[in-house]
Write a protein that holds these residues in place. Sequence first.
Motif, PDB file in Angstrom:
ATOM      1  N   GLN A  86       0.836  -1.200   0.000  1.00 32.35           N
ATOM      2  CA  GLN A  86       0.000   0.000   0.000  1.00 32.35           C
ATOM      3  C   GLN A  86       0.879   1.261   0.000  1.00 32.35           C
ATOM      4  O   GLN A  86       0.501   2.284  -0.574  1.00 32.35           O
ATOM      5  CB  GLN A  86      -0.941  -0.002   1.200  1.00 32.35           C
ATOM      6  N   SER A  87       2.050   1.199   0.597  1.00 35.99           N
ATOM      7  CA  SER A  87       2.981   2.330   0.559  1.00 35.99           C
ATOM      8  C   SER A  87       3.396   2.644  -0.875  1.00 35.99           C
ATOM      9  O   SER A  87       3.535   3.805  -1.256  1.00 35.99           O
ATOM     10  CB  SER A  87       4.230   2.032   1.380  1.00 35.99           C
ATOM     11  N   VAL A  88       3.595   1.593  -1.659  1.00 36.85           N
ATOM     12  CA  VAL A  88       3.966   1.782  -3.066  1.00 36.85           C
ATOM     13  C   VAL A  88       2.804   2.411  -3.818  1.00 36.85           C
ATOM     14  O   VAL A  88       2.984   3.377  -4.566  1.00 36.85           O
ATOM     15  CB  VAL A  88       4.395   0.450  -3.705  1.00 36.85           C
ATOM     16  N   LEU A  89       1.604   1.877  -3.601  1.00 39.09           N
ATOM     17  CA  LEU A  89       0.411   2.431  -4.248  1.00 39.09           C
ATOM     18  C   LEU A  89       0.230   3.903  -3.884  1.00 39.09           C
ATOM     19  O   LEU A  89      -0.007   4.747  -4.756  1.00 39.09           O
ATOM     20  CB  LEU A  89      -0.832   1.635  -3.856  1.00 39.09           C
ATOM     21  N   GLU A  90       0.381   4.232  -2.614  1.00 37.54           N
ATOM     22  CA  GLU A  90       0.219   5.618  -2.170  1.00 37.54           C
ATOM     23  C   GLU A  90       1.305   6.519  -2.748  1.00 37.54           C
ATOM     24  O   GLU A  90       1.048   7.675  -3.081  1.00 37.54           O
ATOM     25  CB  GLU A  90       0.216   5.681  -0.647  1.00 37.54           C
ATOM     26  N   THR A  91       2.518   6.000  -2.890  1.00 37.53           N
ATOM     27  CA  THR A  91       3.604   6.775  -3.477  1.00 37.53           C
ATOM     28  C   THR A  91       3.326   7.070  -4.940  1.00 37.53           C
ATOM     29  O   THR A  91       3.494   8.213  -5.401  1.00 37.53           O
ATOM     30  CB  THR A  91       4.947   6.034  -3.320  1.00 37.53           C
ATOM     31  N   VAL A  92       2.892   6.063  -5.671  1.00 36.93           N
ATOM     32  CA  VAL A  92       2.556   6.256  -7.087  1.00 36.93           C
ATOM     33  C   VAL A  92       1.385   7.234  -7.213  1.00 36.93           C
ATOM     34  O   VAL A  92       1.413   8.146  -8.042  1.00 36.93           O
ATOM     35  CB  VAL A  92       2.246   4.912  -7.779  1.00 36.93           C
ATOM     36  N   ARG A  93       0.387   7.058  -6.372  1.00 39.86           N
ATOM     37  CA  ARG A  93      -0.766   7.972  -6.387  1.00 39.86           C
ATOM     38  C   ARG A  93      -0.312   9.410  -6.169  1.00 39.86           C
ATOM     39  O   ARG A  93      -0.667  10.310  -6.936  1.00 39.86           O
ATOM     40  CB  ARG A  93      -1.771   7.592  -5.309  1.00 39.86           C
ATOM     41  N   SER A  94       0.482   9.633  -5.155  1.00 41.56           N
ATOM     42  CA  SER A  94       0.958  10.991  -4.854  1.00 41.56           C
ATOM     43  C   SER A  94       1.791  11.552  -5.994  1.00 41.56           C
ATOM     44  O   SER A  94       1.670  12.725  -6.342  1.00 41.56           O
ATOM     45  CB  SER A  94       1.799  10.990  -3.576  1.00 41.56           C
TER      46      SER A  94
END
Length: 179
Positions: A121-129
Amino acid sequence: VQGHSGAIEAIVDCMYTGKLALSPATVRAVIGVANMLGVGTAEQAACQYFAGQLSTHTLVDDLEFAAQLVESGAHGRWLYQQCLVYSRTHFEDCRRSFHRLSCETLSELIRSDELRVRSEQSVLETVRSWVLDDLDSRQSSLPQLAVLIRFPRLPPAAQLSLANEPVIQHLLEMQSALV
């Protein structure tokens, strides 16, 4: 070479004394001048010093600097790899500043099996940001980054909420438009 007199002086002194005077303030200039002059031992020593000074506070700038050196030779490529290793190890501490990275560098980070994250989820949130930081120019990079997210590793609640995720909806819209 103009404006780098301190770096030139450090390299000339190194040739005579065998010692290279480095500091956090001068190391970038010394690396650049040593590379330009072809003084490999000084460049290597400066790159090793630089890698030893990596910090979560300056990591994005360090990564950008090292990325510029990749084409300049083996020492530049080594330094870039060291910055990537550090970034993967300290991903959670640095990810809020990753919005400043290029798509290529962010891809290099998140594609690695060595990436240390508490959850995908950290990766997903990083890509999202990263995408949302400049949606107009970065939306075309979304497919390239989305394939690097390990969706099966997301927590079940995150997987269920993907349908409402704006970045994922945007990706699906892009795919529909292409079809």
